[in-house]
Design a protein around this motif. Sequence first.
Motif, PDB file in Angstrom:
ATOM      1  N   ALA A   1     -13.496 -17.983  -6.993  1.00  0.00           N
ATOM      2  CA  ALA A   1     -13.464 -18.152  -5.784  1.00  0.00           C
ATOM      3  C   ALA A   1     -11.935 -18.432  -5.338  1.00  0.00           C
ATOM      4  N   PRO A   2     -11.668 -18.482  -3.926  1.00  0.00           N
ATOM      5  CA  PRO A   2     -10.154 -18.779  -3.567  1.00  0.00           C
ATOM      6  C   PRO A   2      -9.635 -19.985  -4.141  1.00  0.00           C
ATOM      7  N   PHE A   3     -10.559 -21.145  -4.383  1.00  0.00           N
ATOM      8  CA  PHE A   3      -9.957 -22.396  -4.661  1.00  0.00           C
ATOM      9  C   PHE A   3     -10.658 -23.020  -5.956  1.00  0.00           C
ATOM     10  N   ASP A   4      -9.674 -23.630  -6.425  1.00  0.00           N
ATOM     11  CA  ASP A   4     -10.368 -24.442  -7.628  1.00  0.00           C
ATOM     12  C   ASP A   4     -10.601 -25.956  -7.411  1.00  0.00           C
ATOM     13  N   PHE A   5     -11.564 -26.559  -8.218  1.00  0.00           N
ATOM     14  CA  PHE A   5     -11.776 -28.063  -8.200  1.00  0.00           C
ATOM     15  C   PHE A   5     -10.404 -28.574  -9.161  1.00  0.00           C
ATOM     16  N   ALA A   6      -9.732 -29.234  -8.705  1.00  0.00           N
ATOM     17  CA  ALA A   6      -8.518 -29.804  -9.036  1.00  0.00           C
ATOM     18  C   ALA A   6      -8.678 -31.255  -9.821  1.00  0.00           C
ATOM     19  N   ALA A   7      -9.483 -32.164  -9.108  1.00  0.00           N
ATOM     20  CA  ALA A   7      -9.639 -33.306  -9.291  1.00  0.00           C
ATOM     21  C   ALA A   7     -10.666 -34.046  -8.484  1.00  0.00           C
ATOM     22  N   VAL A   8     -11.117 -35.334  -9.186  1.00  0.00           N
ATOM     23  CA  VAL A   8     -12.194 -35.997  -8.163  1.00  0.00           C
ATOM     24  C   VAL A   8     -11.720 -37.529  -8.015  1.00  0.00           C
ATOM     25  N   VAL A   9     -12.000 -38.125  -6.819  1.00  0.00           N
ATOM     26  CA  VAL A   9     -11.193 -39.358  -6.672  1.00  0.00           C
ATOM     27  C   VAL A   9     -12.153 -40.557  -7.555  1.00  0.00           C
ATOM     28  N   THR A  10     -11.467 -41.246  -8.110  1.00  0.00           N
ATOM     29  CA  THR A  10     -12.166 -42.510  -8.816  1.00  0.00           C
ATOM     30  C   THR A  10     -11.982 -43.793  -8.003  1.00  0.00           C
TER      31      THR A  10
ATOM     32  N   GLU B   1      -6.671 -49.310  -0.440  1.00  0.00           N
ATOM     33  CA  GLU B   1      -6.194 -49.306   1.017  1.00  0.00           C
ATOM     34  C   GLU B   1      -5.047 -50.010   1.177  1.00  0.00           C
ATOM     35  N   ASP B   2      -4.690 -51.157   0.388  1.00  0.00           N
ATOM     36  CA  ASP B   2      -3.310 -51.711   0.779  1.00  0.00           C
ATOM     37  C   ASP B   2      -1.912 -50.693   0.509  1.00  0.00           C
ATOM     38  N   THR B   3      -2.397 -49.935  -0.657  1.00  0.00           N
ATOM     39  CA  THR B   3      -0.845 -49.202  -1.125  1.00  0.00           C
ATOM     40  C   THR B   3      -1.057 -47.722  -0.808  1.00  0.00           C
ATOM     41  N   GLY B   4      -2.582 -47.227  -0.247  1.00  0.00           N
ATOM     42  CA  GLY B   4      -2.697 -45.879  -0.147  1.00  0.00           C
ATOM     43  C   GLY B   4      -2.610 -44.864  -1.349  1.00  0.00           C
ATOM     44  N   ILE B   5      -2.785 -45.693  -2.396  1.00  0.00           N
ATOM     45  CA  ILE B   5      -2.655 -44.883  -3.726  1.00  0.00           C
ATOM     46  C   ILE B   5      -4.061 -44.758  -4.113  1.00  0.00           C
TER      47      ILE B   5
ATOM     48  N   VAL C   1      -5.394 -31.804   4.105  1.00  0.00           N
ATOM     49  CA  VAL C   1      -4.415 -30.997   3.285  1.00  0.00           C
ATOM     50  C   VAL C   1      -2.992 -31.661   3.310  1.00  0.00           C
ATOM     51  N   GLN C   2      -2.597 -32.033   2.142  1.00  0.00           N
ATOM     52  CA  GLN C   2      -1.193 -32.498   1.855  1.00  0.00           C
ATOM     53  C   GLN C   2      -0.648 -32.233   0.690  1.00  0.00           C
ATOM     54  N   ARG C   3       0.643 -32.297   0.512  1.00  0.00           N
ATOM     55  CA  ARG C   3       1.228 -31.927  -0.810  1.00  0.00           C
ATOM     56  C   ARG C   3       1.299 -33.148  -1.973  1.00  0.00           C
ATOM     57  N   VAL C   4       1.211 -32.908  -2.927  1.00  0.00           N
ATOM     58  CA  VAL C   4       0.907 -34.011  -3.971  1.00  0.00           C
ATOM     59  C   VAL C   4       2.598 -34.394  -4.110  1.00  0.00           C
ATOM     60  N   GLY C   5       2.576 -35.907  -3.819  1.00  0.00           N
ATOM     61  CA  GLY C   5       3.836 -36.473  -4.280  1.00  0.00           C
ATOM     62  C   GLY C   5       4.020 -37.025  -5.791  1.00  0.00           C
ATOM     63  N   ASP C   6       4.943 -38.092  -5.912  1.00  0.00           N
ATOM     64  CA  ASP C   6       5.079 -38.521  -7.159  1.00  0.00           C
ATOM     65  C   ASP C   6       3.867 -39.015  -7.909  1.00  0.00           C
TER      66      ASP C   6
ATOM     67  N   ARG D   1      -2.495 -41.034 -10.747  1.00  0.00           N
ATOM     68  CA  ARG D   1      -2.141 -41.812  -9.588  1.00  0.00           C
ATOM     69  C   ARG D   1      -1.258 -41.303  -8.630  1.00  0.00           C
ATOM     70  N   PHE D   2      -1.562 -41.162  -7.153  1.00  0.00           N
ATOM     71  CA  PHE D   2      -0.348 -40.892  -6.495  1.00  0.00           C
ATOM     72  C   PHE D   2      -1.069 -41.094  -4.803  1.00  0.00           C
ATOM     73  N   ARG D   3       0.062 -41.248  -4.084  1.00  0.00           N
ATOM     74  CA  ARG D   3      -0.089 -41.574  -2.636  1.00  0.00           C
ATOM     75  C   ARG D   3      -1.008 -40.431  -1.807  1.00  0.00           C
ATOM     76  N   THR D   4      -1.932 -40.733  -1.196  1.00  0.00           N
ATOM     77  CA  THR D   4      -2.833 -39.693  -0.243  1.00  0.00           C
ATOM     78  C   THR D   4      -2.139 -40.306   1.241  1.00  0.00           C
ATOM     79  N   GLU D   5      -2.255 -38.972   2.173  1.00  0.00           N
ATOM     80  CA  GLU D   5      -1.653 -39.030   3.296  1.00  0.00           C
ATOM     81  C   GLU D   5      -2.858 -39.794   4.441  1.00  0.00           C
ATOM     82  N   HIS D   6      -4.200 -39.758   3.902  1.00  0.00           N
ATOM     83  CA  HIS D   6      -5.260 -40.398   4.581  1.00  0.00           C
ATOM     84  C   HIS D   6      -6.061 -41.043   3.506  1.00  0.00           C
ATOM     85  N   PRO D   7      -6.970 -42.180   4.020  1.00  0.00           N
ATOM     86  CA  PRO D   7      -7.942 -42.650   3.078  1.00  0.00           C
ATOM     87  C   PRO D   7      -8.852 -41.728   2.542  1.00  0.00           C
TER      88      PRO D   7
END
Length: 419
Positions: A333-342, A346-350, A376-381, A401-407
């Motif tokens: 498929a054109p996309f791969d499963f990269a990760a699942v949120v655990t 909300e305070d840090t957006g991490i 869609v976003q780019r992975v940061g630090d 762990r990394f920051r996401t642009e939306h919750p």
Amino acid sequence: MSSVLSHDQPRLAGTRARLAKPELLAPAGSLEKLKFAVHYGADAVYIGGQQYGLRSNADNFSFDEMREGVEFAAKYGAKVFVATNIYAHQEDLAGVADYLKELENAGISAIIAADPAIVETAQQVAPKLEVHLSTQQSTMNWQAVRFWKEEGLPRVVLARETSMDEIREMKRRVDIELEVFIHGAMCSSVSGRCVLSNHFTDRDSNRGGCCQSCRWKYDLKADERSVADPEMNLFTMSSKDLCMIDHLPDLIDAGVDSFKIEGRMKSIHYVASVVNAYRQAIDSYMDNPEGYALRSEWLEDIGKAANRPLNTGFFYTTPGAEEHIYEPEEKAAPFDFAAVVTEYDEDTGIATVQQRNFFRPGMEVEFFGPGGRRFVQRVGDMTDVEGNSLEVARHPLQLIRFRTEHPVAPLDIMRKRIG
């Protein structure tokens, strides 16, 4: 991805005044897949136990896993069905009564069965289990449907070869639940009645051992000489996959009670993407039939998980040569499963995610969750859970762990484009 919109089928005129909401039935090849299927909107899931099913290579469920799955599904108001759909030889029947009693004790709502011996045994020893007739019985006419109703079955899973007109006739003549496949792989044989697997590999398709021989590459020979065009690639006998998301109003108007997605061997990414799309489409239509319109994002989500070209199967016409795949398939498929949120703070957006495929900072990824949430976003630090900086996520199941642009929320999926 082949467009399912190219099938220029007319919509049925009008809708009934009171339409029952169809069940969305999803595959679950493992306990983890069951949880994702239910979380992303399935009303029911079908699984395999460690005996009597047709997917012996799946991560089939122990009785303890079944109990955990039933408990999880119940929190969402969902049900769990178990496929006991082999055609049994005499030696297969030893212990079947005890097995069915254990399913009943585990809280399973229904079994899916084809063999009359298993059907009758379930009715005798596990009366709380509903018995749904498997598609392996190749039911394609209303007289057969009536026969199974008279045998005490509340639901028939129709053969994939059944047409929309035949479904309407069945519902008109017989008061019974009808379940149909609306998405996934099609079998090159009539509803799974294949003997090629037995012949080539001694693995019985109808006892759970299908080797998917229709997906192999073939040459055409006579007297040990190839008679195929030397310029032609080896070919397969594989069918295009079924996709009916553009025709849900027709299925609902025809009276289909349960919409079944094929794929107990498919990935979590596939199950979540497809269930999510159909959940939104069904809810949208039922909320406003007159104003319903197919949304491009539903097709996009299916396309991001689809492995083969798509069509509408036998619902409107008998598929011809153009509905088979003769050239080697594009497996990925054109996309791969990269990760699942655990977790998500909300305070840090991490977000804390569990790695399922390689990714690194700077890579563009897409998050999605139930109900159509996505961005869609780019992975940061990135860091590990101890706070150590990471240059790459390469270790399976590693927490990152990394920051996401939306919750985001637990069980949201992060995917990446292949290549």
